[in-house]
Design a protein around this motif. Structure first.
Motif, PDB file in Angstrom:
ATOM      1  N   VAL A  20      68.739  29.974  94.877  1.00  0.00           N
ATOM      2  CA  VAL A  20      69.481  29.416  93.679  1.00  0.00           C
ATOM      3  C   VAL A  20      68.571  29.156  92.384  1.00  0.00           C
ATOM      4  O   VAL A  20      69.224  29.381  91.444  1.00  0.00           O
ATOM      5  CB  VAL A  20      70.224  28.428  94.449  1.00  0.00           C
ATOM      6  CG1 VAL A  20      71.248  27.662  93.188  1.00  0.00           C
ATOM      7  CG2 VAL A  20      71.244  28.680  95.573  1.00  0.00           C
ATOM      8  N   ASN A 107      74.132  35.735  93.072  1.00  0.00           N
ATOM      9  CA  ASN A 107      74.002  34.956  94.095  1.00  0.00           C
ATOM     10  C   ASN A 107      74.132  35.495  95.351  1.00  0.00           C
ATOM     11  O   ASN A 107      74.216  34.655  96.493  1.00  0.00           O
ATOM     12  CB  ASN A 107      74.931  33.713  94.166  1.00  0.00           C
ATOM     13  CG  ASN A 107      75.049  32.944  93.077  1.00  0.00           C
ATOM     14  OD1 ASN A 107      73.844  32.689  92.614  1.00  0.00           O
ATOM     15  ND2 ASN A 107      75.933  32.187  92.527  1.00  0.00           N
TER      16      ASN A 107
ATOM     17  N   LEU B 756      78.560  28.295  94.664  1.00  0.00           N
ATOM     18  CA  LEU B 756      78.012  29.571  94.544  1.00  0.00           C
ATOM     19  C   LEU B 756      79.141  30.859  94.578  1.00  0.00           C
ATOM     20  O   LEU B 756      79.277  31.803  94.037  1.00  0.00           O
ATOM     21  CB  LEU B 756      76.914  30.169  95.557  1.00  0.00           C
ATOM     22  CG  LEU B 756      75.761  29.071  95.186  1.00  0.00           C
ATOM     23  CD1 LEU B 756      74.812  29.605  96.403  1.00  0.00           C
ATOM     24  CD2 LEU B 756      75.167  29.359  93.908  1.00  0.00           C
ATOM     25  N   TYR B 759      81.533  30.510  91.727  1.00  0.00           N
ATOM     26  CA  TYR B 759      80.944  31.199  90.652  1.00  0.00           C
ATOM     27  C   TYR B 759      80.877  32.539  90.615  1.00  0.00           C
ATOM     28  O   TYR B 759      81.289  33.260  89.713  1.00  0.00           O
ATOM     29  CB  TYR B 759      79.721  30.511  90.605  1.00  0.00           C
ATOM     30  CG  TYR B 759      78.951  31.080  89.235  1.00  0.00           C
ATOM     31  CD1 TYR B 759      79.074  30.128  87.949  1.00  0.00           C
ATOM     32  CD2 TYR B 759      78.104  31.905  89.259  1.00  0.00           C
ATOM     33  CE1 TYR B 759      78.216  30.553  87.029  1.00  0.00           C
ATOM     34  CE2 TYR B 759      77.353  32.382  88.226  1.00  0.00           C
ATOM     35  CZ  TYR B 759      77.371  31.759  86.989  1.00  0.00           C
ATOM     36  OH  TYR B 759      76.794  31.991  85.831  1.00  0.00           O
ATOM     37  N   ALA B 760      80.486  33.374  91.661  1.00  0.00           N
ATOM     38  CA  ALA B 760      80.265  34.662  91.789  1.00  0.00           C
ATOM     39  C   ALA B 760      81.676  35.365  91.819  1.00  0.00           C
ATOM     40  O   ALA B 760      81.712  36.311  91.028  1.00  0.00           O
ATOM     41  CB  ALA B 760      79.474  35.070  93.094  1.00  0.00           C
ATOM     42  N   LEU B 761      82.701  34.786  92.462  1.00  0.00           N
ATOM     43  CA  LEU B 761      84.101  35.460  92.324  1.00  0.00           C
ATOM     44  C   LEU B 761      84.422  35.400  90.619  1.00  0.00           C
ATOM     45  O   LEU B 761      84.903  36.586  90.380  1.00  0.00           O
ATOM     46  CB  LEU B 761      85.055  34.663  93.078  1.00  0.00           C
ATOM     47  CG  LEU B 761      86.579  34.839  92.760  1.00  0.00           C
ATOM     48  CD1 LEU B 761      86.811  36.173  93.485  1.00  0.00           C
ATOM     49  CD2 LEU B 761      87.466  33.927  93.708  1.00  0.00           C
ATOM     50  N   HIS B 763      82.844  35.270  88.156  1.00  0.00           N
ATOM     51  CA  HIS B 763      81.725  36.046  87.303  1.00  0.00           C
ATOM     52  C   HIS B 763      82.291  37.495  87.335  1.00  0.00           C
ATOM     53  O   HIS B 763      82.017  38.291  86.491  1.00  0.00           O
ATOM     54  CB  HIS B 763      80.319  35.638  88.100  1.00  0.00           C
ATOM     55  CG  HIS B 763      79.237  36.309  87.046  1.00  0.00           C
ATOM     56  ND1 HIS B 763      78.909  35.290  86.077  1.00  0.00           N
ATOM     57  CD2 HIS B 763      78.628  37.382  86.868  1.00  0.00           C
ATOM     58  CE1 HIS B 763      77.982  35.973  85.252  1.00  0.00           C
ATOM     59  NE2 HIS B 763      77.614  37.218  86.109  1.00  0.00           N
ATOM     60  N   ASN B 764      82.469  37.816  88.467  1.00  0.00           N
ATOM     61  CA  ASN B 764      82.700  39.374  88.755  1.00  0.00           C
ATOM     62  C   ASN B 764      84.344  39.589  88.252  1.00  0.00           C
ATOM     63  O   ASN B 764      84.579  40.854  87.756  1.00  0.00           O
ATOM     64  CB  ASN B 764      82.729  39.940  90.272  1.00  0.00           C
ATOM     65  CG  ASN B 764      81.410  40.032  90.398  1.00  0.00           C
ATOM     66  OD1 ASN B 764      80.832  40.841  89.743  1.00  0.00           O
ATOM     67  ND2 ASN B 764      80.799  39.651  91.647  1.00  0.00           N
ATOM     68  N   PHE B 765      85.285  38.620  88.187  1.00  0.00           N
ATOM     69  CA  PHE B 765      86.523  38.838  88.196  1.00  0.00           C
ATOM     70  C   PHE B 765      87.099  38.950  86.564  1.00  0.00           C
ATOM     71  O   PHE B 765      87.854  39.715  86.327  1.00  0.00           O
ATOM     72  CB  PHE B 765      87.324  37.826  88.840  1.00  0.00           C
ATOM     73  CG  PHE B 765      88.157  38.358  89.691  1.00  0.00           C
ATOM     74  CD1 PHE B 765      88.115  39.381  90.696  1.00  0.00           C
ATOM     75  CD2 PHE B 765      89.643  37.806  89.897  1.00  0.00           C
ATOM     76  CE1 PHE B 765      89.026  39.899  91.502  1.00  0.00           C
ATOM     77  CE2 PHE B 765      90.330  38.102  90.689  1.00  0.00           C
ATOM     78  CZ  PHE B 765      90.144  39.272  91.438  1.00  0.00           C
ATOM     79  N   ASP B 847      71.589  23.723  83.636  1.00  0.00           N
ATOM     80  CA  ASP B 847      72.018  24.917  84.279  1.00  0.00           C
ATOM     81  C   ASP B 847      72.394  23.993  85.824  1.00  0.00           C
ATOM     82  O   ASP B 847      71.737  23.494  86.729  1.00  0.00           O
ATOM     83  CB  ASP B 847      71.134  25.834  84.574  1.00  0.00           C
ATOM     84  CG  ASP B 847      71.811  27.197  85.437  1.00  0.00           C
ATOM     85  OD1 ASP B 847      72.728  26.967  86.146  1.00  0.00           O
ATOM     86  OD2 ASP B 847      71.112  28.202  85.395  1.00  0.00           O
ATOM     87  N   HIS B 849      73.243  25.515  88.449  1.00  0.00           N
ATOM     88  CA  HIS B 849      72.649  26.018  89.595  1.00  0.00           C
ATOM     89  C   HIS B 849      71.360  25.263  90.155  1.00  0.00           C
ATOM     90  O   HIS B 849      71.027  24.984  91.271  1.00  0.00           O
ATOM     91  CB  HIS B 849      72.076  27.495  89.349  1.00  0.00           C
ATOM     92  CG  HIS B 849      73.271  28.605  89.364  1.00  0.00           C
ATOM     93  ND1 HIS B 849      73.909  29.083  88.209  1.00  0.00           N
ATOM     94  CD2 HIS B 849      73.740  29.140  90.510  1.00  0.00           C
ATOM     95  CE1 HIS B 849      74.901  29.919  88.619  1.00  0.00           C
ATOM     96  NE2 HIS B 849      74.977  30.022  90.002  1.00  0.00           N
ATOM     97  N   PRO B 935      73.476  31.162  80.045  1.00  0.00           N
ATOM     98  CA  PRO B 935      73.933  32.390  81.177  1.00  0.00           C
ATOM     99  C   PRO B 935      75.008  31.935  82.026  1.00  0.00           C
ATOM    100  O   PRO B 935      75.679  32.722  82.608  1.00  0.00           O
ATOM    101  CB  PRO B 935      72.586  32.417  81.849  1.00  0.00           C
ATOM    102  CG  PRO B 935      71.693  31.413  81.425  1.00  0.00           C
ATOM    103  CD  PRO B 935      72.011  30.702  80.374  1.00  0.00           C
ATOM    104  N   GLU B 940      75.933  38.419  82.296  1.00  0.00           N
ATOM    105  CA  GLU B 940      74.834  38.911  81.482  1.00  0.00           C
ATOM    106  C   GLU B 940      74.402  40.061  82.003  1.00  0.00           C
ATOM    107  O   GLU B 940      75.028  40.586  82.876  1.00  0.00           O
ATOM    108  CB  GLU B 940      73.573  37.972  81.613  1.00  0.00           C
ATOM    109  CG  GLU B 940      73.213  37.665  83.003  1.00  0.00           C
ATOM    110  CD  GLU B 940      73.800  36.714  83.554  1.00  0.00           C
ATOM    111  OE1 GLU B 940      73.002  36.058  84.506  1.00  0.00           O
ATOM    112  OE2 GLU B 940      75.121  36.786  83.712  1.00  0.00           O
ATOM    113  N   MET B 943      69.651  42.172  85.403  1.00  0.00           N
ATOM    114  CA  MET B 943      68.317  41.853  85.040  1.00  0.00           C
ATOM    115  C   MET B 943      66.953  42.446  85.857  1.00  0.00           C
ATOM    116  O   MET B 943      66.085  42.420  85.489  1.00  0.00           O
ATOM    117  CB  MET B 943      68.096  40.517  85.366  1.00  0.00           C
ATOM    118  CG  MET B 943      68.491  39.493  84.346  1.00  0.00           C
ATOM    119  SD  MET B 943      68.613  37.505  84.709  1.00  0.00           S
ATOM    120  CE  MET B 943      69.851  37.909  86.070  1.00  0.00           C
ATOM    121  N   PHE B 944      67.570  43.249  86.666  1.00  0.00           N
ATOM    122  CA  PHE B 944      66.416  43.919  87.641  1.00  0.00           C
ATOM    123  C   PHE B 944      66.454  45.200  87.215  1.00  0.00           C
ATOM    124  O   PHE B 944      67.194  46.104  86.988  1.00  0.00           O
ATOM    125  CB  PHE B 944      66.885  43.940  88.936  1.00  0.00           C
ATOM    126  CG  PHE B 944      65.822  44.325  89.921  1.00  0.00           C
ATOM    127  CD1 PHE B 944      64.519  43.545  89.917  1.00  0.00           C
ATOM    128  CD2 PHE B 944      65.858  45.451  90.636  1.00  0.00           C
ATOM    129  CE1 PHE B 944      63.615  44.003  90.911  1.00  0.00           C
ATOM    130  CE2 PHE B 944      64.907  45.914  91.485  1.00  0.00           C
ATOM    131  CZ  PHE B 944      63.525  45.180  91.573  1.00  0.00           C
TER     132      PHE B 944
END
Lengths: 512, 944
Positions: A20, A107, B756, B759-761, B763-765, B847, B849, B935, B940, B943-944
């Motif tokens: 995290v 995450n 988390l 947030y991820a949900l 974020h994608n949605f 942040d 997180h 962010p 965003e 990043m990879f």
């Protein structure tokens, strides 16, 4: 005190928290961290399974508050085995996920580590409320993982999954509340001891608590009629997550095995052998439902989900005999079925990548690019799942058939297990011939990317476990017998947690 | 070890073909492997002919009685010789048969795999081991039959063969387990010696049926005969090997192997003999009408397998000898005939007898060889087929258990022989004569030397054995029969001439009858059309599988309908059924003996409000805002109840959780229409009311049951130990951070995960609040209220101070990290509500997180610190220190742990709320401009 016992719990927690922290940094670091953690947990689990096989049951007293007052972790053969299965599977799934999946959303790595922590915690804990806590850890992180990468079907399946399981959690609390209200303790060994001399006027309430609890575990294990969330949740989520989830239903199986041999087992006085009349019929109907779904499958992912259902049905039907030898056979079947169904999910995903139009659907498409690799993976995994020799499905099936032979329901078990094998043979044979043989002419414009060795490595490793389980069948079945022996003699567990005096109570109660 | 190598070499050798690239190298490598195996096998010949049976055994998995054990019996030796001998010829033949486009390496790999499995079957000493090899032949034959994957008939044929033989294998496995259970061992040596024990057991009938199912499916006996003709879609070398000499022989091999232990009973006779007889006659009849050369040979094979089955079914020792001998003879002539039909196909471009004719002119050698094969197949004197057929006919004349109806067996045998002669003549006539060659795709010619050589060798053997049986086949057949029959071994001689007897007369009738039938075949062909229409097992098989798939699909669609409501109803019903079942016939009283506290007016009124609000929540559920207000009231009453019954910590927690939850719900509501549509049917509402009532009532009843009973728990220990052991006077907090700190660690992890995941949900949605409603009115016209903004800003430090106070006193007074965290989060979120995200975000620039992660790490590390002092994880300690001005102050390690809790709560709650708020904030449009700096707010780039 053996701190190593906590390793498979605390290390993923630490790695998850650190992931995290790395949330806005490069994925490479998160991958490195996650893989290192998984590898370390696998090594620890190997050490633990060795300890469990050579030493008596170990207890870790958290916060130094002696049981039954504090929380304990208990390492016996069963939990050591489950942890090893989980961590090995998790390591392989993470290698697969690090190829691409983890990039599709936020995450992933943190959720993945918390997921491992939750599963391992559920296997280790010796406290029923703490089991609830780990169920929650598992549930929330699995919800996050199912949704990972989003998509409409994934979100709907995830929603069903999380809502059903949240209701399941409330039911869990009701059941634990009743148990605590009547027996006044939460420690599982202590519950077992107090159950031995529970008064008869509390019998019905205690049984009700035990059976309500059973419905929660049945939901986790995906037993009929509580299995409906499974096919879509597993079918629509990303492949490494689905593969990891092959062990999630086994948490429900584990809980059933643990609670109903320890607390509501032979020696449980007024509530002895509580679920014996229920478990086997329910498990067998689950097996049938899985087979029906399997036959209806039009997509390899979907088929794999129903295979999970069938394996749960088989496993719990055999455990439902509550016979020592049969449980030993189930312990041989458990790792086999977990690894093989996981392998099937990964294989299906790789097939998906090389079939531009049909994906995993059972309609003709261009030939996959790496025919030999994928064909080998599919054939091997399918052979093992169907229970054909020379792979582990065969030895496990033979052992289960042999050990349930003397049970009164043996004809049912035999007929359904063999028919289930035949149906999976028909379905997987059909799926394989359509995907690999019934191909359309190659379209030179449409080339799919080759799958690298690292990408295929997890599925190859999972498949290679199968012949190993056969080659080492002798020692493995010995371990399984010793495990089953430990499970069916809960006095050992009680002695380890609460001392000899309490264990004697349990032994005495067994006669009456 | 040497015996074990015989099957293991080909199995391991199946990877060799992958190592070379040239076609000839593949063939040579495969040939070498098979050759070495054959040499190893022949090295055992002296022992076998001396009547010994070498056995090598290693223990493998005792739990399932599996041993790695091999034996070479006389019978096993004979069949193994056939497998390896014919296998070598096939390897040579296939080298020339397969075209350059076929993947040669793969072919030989499958072939060696198959060869090894077959050898395993005939050489296993352990039944479970035998079963492993048995199913391996099913798998490898599946791969071989489907070798030409582009052909639909090959795919279907392969699948059908796999399902029928594999399914039969499952039955046989069950039979073997029962057999092993009866005998107490899975070693063949023990089993074969336990005839009385097995046949006297009450499971004998089941065992026999199951084992026969396996044998009959493998050997394509009626009614499972249909898979074999369809397996002819395989390349001809495969057909020649699998469907003449080896795989289909596995079934009759099994019958012969089990002969000493299972035969001799009436049941054996009534099951085996009729199946053999029906197969024999039916398949011979069917073979007459096949226009495809390989189809004819396939049905002929089925018929001959029926013959062997019938012989074994008759059960007499001499019949068993005849069975072994015929197995040997049939393998040779049929393998040769298949190869020859492949040559014809290869060189003439077709194997359809309607198109073939007059090939004699172009390929006289092949024609001569085929005639020899057909003569053996028809049972013409001087060929090996005649000898065993004579023995067979003689055996059919012996009295048997059919009693008065015993004549049916010789009648059937004669009929089948007539057909056999007729189809043999037909094959010769239509392929090589029947006018000039007209309908060919290419100019037919003799095949290359290597392709014809195997057939030449086999046909020569057929002739030689036919003339000198005693010398060439005698010892081997003798040893084989001896190993099956043991002391019951009858006297017999293999010779060409047995004198004039009834069997010879039957042979004569067969030959003459065959010629007559061939002459008048037109009449038969006409009558056959209707017969073949209804007697195709494949059609039935496909109908059954289609039906299975269709009905499975429908059933599945009906049950798994993806309706959450249904799944939920099932869950609740299950819980109600399971939970109420102990009370159905329970005699004890439900309520306990404890007296109940009298109800005071305040509690009573609170109870009434609680019930009313709960009902109102349900009734008003379509008006979402109203419903949430009602729900909030329920929560409030619950908090009041907590404080009424002296649980201030719980009350505080409940209140702060309520606050945060309501904020969360309001944010979610922002994106939904004001009213939810009416979408439940009347029936459904009634059902749901009933279920909810039962479930809620049930939970209440359980609570009543417990509360009216005496109550003794471990909580007394907590009360007693709180101060001396945990260093705090607030027991609830000490339980949370000390006694059961591990639970708390788990729960804060849950909270972090929830943060988390949500947030991820989101974020994608990419959910966006609508701009206007259905009528085109703006979705919202709210601005940030100035008064609220001006009040909340000075309120923030006060709120933070208060939460610090609540946190610090937590160990001794109501409060603690959890509650303090919620208060802090609520205070911070209030800033967002009042001033909007654009104003607040840069001012609360951290942040979430990171806050959350540090919380987890702090809690974890606090626990780990106890390891340094050699205490278990999470062991707490505390001490009292005196600080100037403040006075005596307690320092507990648990407080650090509680700090972790605090951070996680703040971080995760903020993470969720800010993310959700960012989506639907009135100034959402401007948020994206902030995204580069924060962010948290917007997706965003990768990043990879």
């Amino acid at each position: 005190m053996n701190h190593l016992i906590l390793g498979p719990l605390l290390l993923p927690l630490l790695a998850g928290a650190l992931s995290v922290l790395l949330v806005n940094q490069s994925l490479f670091r998160q991958r490195l961290l996650g893989l290192t953690s998984c590898l370390a947990v696998t090594v620890m689990s190997t050490a633990l399974i060795y300890q469990s096989a050579t030493e008596p049951i170990q207890v870790y007293v958290l916060g130094d508050w002696r049981p039954p007052f504090g929380i304990v972790m208990v390492l016996d053969r069963l939990s050591a085995m489950m942890i090893l299965i989980t961590s090995l599977l998790a390591f392989l799934c993470l290698i697969y996920a690090a190829q691409e999946t983890d990039r599709q959303g936020k995450n992933f790595h943190a959720l993945f580590q918390f997921q491992i922590m939750g599963i391992n915690g559920a296997f280790l804990t010796g406290d029923i409320f703490n089991l609830f806590v780990f169920f929650e850890v598992m549930l929330l992180s699995s919800y996050g993982l199912i949704l990972h990468g989003a998509g409409r079907y994934r979100t709907r399946a995830g929603l069903h999954y999380v809502i059903l399981n949240l209701v399941g959690s409330s039911i869990f609390l009701v059941a634990v509340g009743v148990l605590y209200g009547l027996l006044g303790t939460l420690n599982m060994a202590d519950l077992a001891v107090r159950m031995t001399h529970a008064p008869a006027e509390n019998a019905a309430l205690l049984k009700a608590a035990g059976l309500i609890l059973f419905s929660v575990f049945a939901l986790k294990a995906a037993l009929l009629p509580l299995c409906f969330w499974l096919p879509s949740a597993y079918g629509f989520t990303s492949a490494p997550v689905a593969a990891l989830f092959a062990v999630m239903t086994k948490v429900g199986v584990y809980a059933i095995l643990r609670i109903y041999t320890l607390i509501f087992g032979d020696g449980a006085g007024v509530a002895a052998n509580l679920i014996t009349p229920w478990l086997m019929p329910i498990a067998l109907t689950t097996l049938v439902a899985g087979a029906i779904g399997l036959v209806a499958g039009t997509d390899l992912r979907q088929i794999s989900s129903y295979l999970v259902l069938m394996s749960v049905g088989t496993l719990l039907a055999v455990i439902g005999t509550f016979d020592m030898a049969a449980i030993a056979a189930a312990m041989v079947y458990l790792p086999h079925t977990t690894f093989m169904t996981a392998g099937m999910f990964l294989t299906a995903d790789m097939i998906d990548r090389q079939r531009p139009d049909a994906g995993t659907g059972l309609t003709p498409d261009q030939p996959v690019r790496q025919k030999t690799l994928l064909g080998f993976l599919f054939l091997g995994t399918a052979v093992s799942i169907v229970g054909l020799p020379p792979l582990s499905g065969f030895t496990a099936k033979v052992m289960m058939l042999m050990t349930v032979q003397s049970h009164s329901a043996a004809p049912w078990l035999w007929a359904l297990m063999l028919a289930g094998g035949l149906i999976s043979l028909i379905v997987l044979g059909r799926a394989g011939t359509i995907i690999f043989w019934k191909t359309l002419p190659e379209n030179p414009l449409h080339t799919s990317r080759a799958i690298s060795f690292v990408h295929a490595f997890p599925a190859l490793t999972l498949l290679s476990i199968s012949p190993l389980l056969v080659l080492l069948g002798g020692p493995i079945s010995e371990f399984a017998y010793a495990t089953a022996d430990q499970i069916t003699r809960p006095a050992q567990y009680v002695e380890a947690v609460l001392g000899l005096d309490n264990a004697v109570l349990l032994l005495q109660s067994k006669g009456g | 070890m040497i015996i074990a190598l015989i099957p293991l070499l080909p199995l391991a050798g199946s990877i060799i073909p992958f190592l070379f690239s040239s076609r000839s190298h593949h063939a040579a490598a495969a040939g070498c492997v098979a050759g070495v195996s054959l040499i190893l096998l022949l090295a055992q010949a002296p022992a076998v002919f001396a009547g010994q049976m070498p056995i090598h055994s290693w223990q493998w998995i005792p739990a399932i009685g599996l041993n790695f054990a091999f034996r070479i019996s006389g019978f096993g030796f004979l069949v193994a010789c056939l497998i390896l001998g014919i296998g070598l010829l096939i390897i040579l033949y296939a080298r020339y048969y397969l075209s350059t486009e076929d993947p040669m390496g793969r072919f030989y790999a499958y072939l060696l795999l198959f060869m090894g499995s077959m050898l395993g079957i005939v050489l296993s000493e352990n039944l479970i081991l035998l079963m492993m090899f048995w199913e391996l032949t099913s798998i490898s034959s599946f791969l071989l039959i489907g070798f030409w994957t582009h052909r639909a008939d090959a795919r279907q044929g392969a699948r059908m063969a796999l399902i029928i033989t594999g399914g039969g294998g499952f039955a046989m496995l069950a039979g073997f387990i029962l057999l092993g259970h009866i005998v107490g061992s899975f070693e063949l040596t023990d089993i074969l010696a336990s005839k009385e024990q097995v046949q006297g057991h009450h499971l004998y009938a089941v065992t026999l049926v199951l084992i026969l199912l396996g044998a009959f499916t493998k050997s394509a006996q009626f009614p499972f005969q249909f898979w074999l003709p369809h397996a002819m879609a395989a390349p001809t070398p495969v057909s020649a090997y699998l469907h003449s000499a080896t795989m289909v022989k596995a079934g009759v091999f099994m019958l012969a192997l089990m002969f000493p232990v299972l035969s001799g009973s009436a049941l054996w006779f009534y099951l085996v003999a009729p199946v053999g007889l029906v197969t024999l006659v039916f398949a011979a009849y069917m073979a007459m009408f096949k226009d495809d050369l390989k189809g004819l040979l396939a049905y002929s094979t089925v018929s001959h397998l029926g013959l062997i089955t019938l012989l074994l079914g008759l059960g007499s020792p001499l019949a068993a000898v005849a069975a072994v001998f015929h197995l040997f003879n049939h393998a040779m002539f049929k393998a040769g005939l298949f190869m020859l039909s492949g040559i014809i196909d290869h060189e003439a471009g077709t194997r359809d007898m309607n198109r073939l004719s007059g090939l004699w002119k172009y390929m006289p050698v092949t024609a001569t060889l085929t005639m020899a094969g057909c003569a053996a197949m028809a049972g013409i004197p001087m060929f090996n087929g005649f000898l065993s057929k004579e023995m067979f006919l003689a055996q059919t004349l012996k009295p048997n258990l059919f009693g008065d109806q015993a004549w049916i067996i010789p009648l059937g045998a004669t009929l089948a022989s007539i057909f056999a002669v007729a189809y043999s003549i037909r094959m010769i006539h239509e392929v090589f004569f029947n006018g000039p060659a007209t309908d060919m795709d290419k100019q037919p010619h003799e095949p290359s030397r290597g392709m014809r050589l195997p057939a030449e060798i086999l046909m020569a053997l057929c002739l030689l054995v036919g003339i000198f049986p005693a010398v060439l086949a005698g010892p081997m057949v003798n040893a084989a029969a001896q190993s099956i029959l043991g002391p019951e071994m009858p006297e017999f001689t293999l010779s060409l001439w047995h004198g004039f007897n009834l069997a010879l007369a039957m042979s004569a009738i067969a030959i003459i009858g065959g010629i007559v039938v061939f002459k008048f075949r037109r009449y038969l062909f006409d009558s056959h059309i209707w017969f073949s229409r209804y007697c195709d097992g494949k059609a039935i098989f496909e109908t059954v599988t289609d039906w299975l798939i269709q009905s499975g699909y429908r059933l599945n669609q009906a049950v798994f309908n993806s309706s959450l409501q249904r799944y939920m109803a099932l869950l609740i019903i299950s819980v109600i059924v399971l939970g109420s079942s102990p009370f159905w016939r329970s005699e004890t009283k439900f309520l306990g003996t404890a007296t109940m506290t009298a109800i005071d007016p305040v509690t009573f009124i609170m109870g009434i409000i609680l019930i009313l609000c709960a009902l109102a929540t349900v009734i008003t559920h379509r008006n979402r805002i109203l419903s949430i207000i009602m729900l909030g009231t329920v929560g409030l009453i619950v908090s009041l109840t907590f404080s009424r019954f002296s649980a201030p910590d719980l009350a505080l927690t409940q209140i702060s959780v309520e606050t945060v939850t309501i904020i969360l719900l309001m944010m979610a509501l922002f994106m939904l229409p004001r009213n939810s549509p009416k979408d439940s049917s009347r029936y459904r509402r009634q059902r749901d009311v009933l279920l909810a009532g039962l479930a809620g009532g049930g939970a209440g009843a359980l609570a009543m049951g417990i509360l009216t009973r005496p109550y003794e728990t471990i909580s007394d220990f907590f009360l007693a130990q709180s101060v001396p052991g945990g260093g705090g006077t607030n027991v609830v907090n000490v339980i949370l951070v000390d006694f059961r700190g591990f639970d708390t660690l788990g729960e804060i992890t849950v909270l972090a995960i929830a943060g988390l995941a949500i947030y991820a949900l989101l974020h994608n949605f990419e959910i966006e609040a609508p701009q206007t409603d259905a009528l085109g009115r703006p979705w919202t016209s709210d601005r940030f209220p100035m008064i609220l903004a001006n009040i909340t800003r000075p309120l923030l430090p006060l709120a933070l101070l208060f939460s610090a106070y609540i946190f610090l006193r937590g160990h001794n007074e109501p409060g603690g990290g959890f509650i303090a965290g919620l208060i802090t989060a609520a205070a911070l979120i209030l800033q967002y509500i009042a001033s909007g995200i654009v104003w607040t975000r840069p001012r609360l620039n951290f942040d979430n997180h990171i806050v959350m992660a540090w919380g987890l790490i702090v809690a974890l590390v606090t626990g780990l610190c106890s390891w340094v002092f050699h205490y278990p994880f999470l062991t707490s300690t505390f001490t009292y220190v005196s600080w100037p001005w403040i006075g005596k102050f307690e320092l507990a390690s648990a407080i650090v742990f509680d700090l972790g809790v605090f951070l996680v709560v703040v971080g995760s709650v903020m993470l969720i709320l800010v993310k959700l708020g960012a989506v639907n904030s009135p100034d959402a449009q401007t948020v994206s401009t902030l995204a580069q700096h924060h962010p948290d707010l917007e997706p965003e780039k990768e990043m990879f």
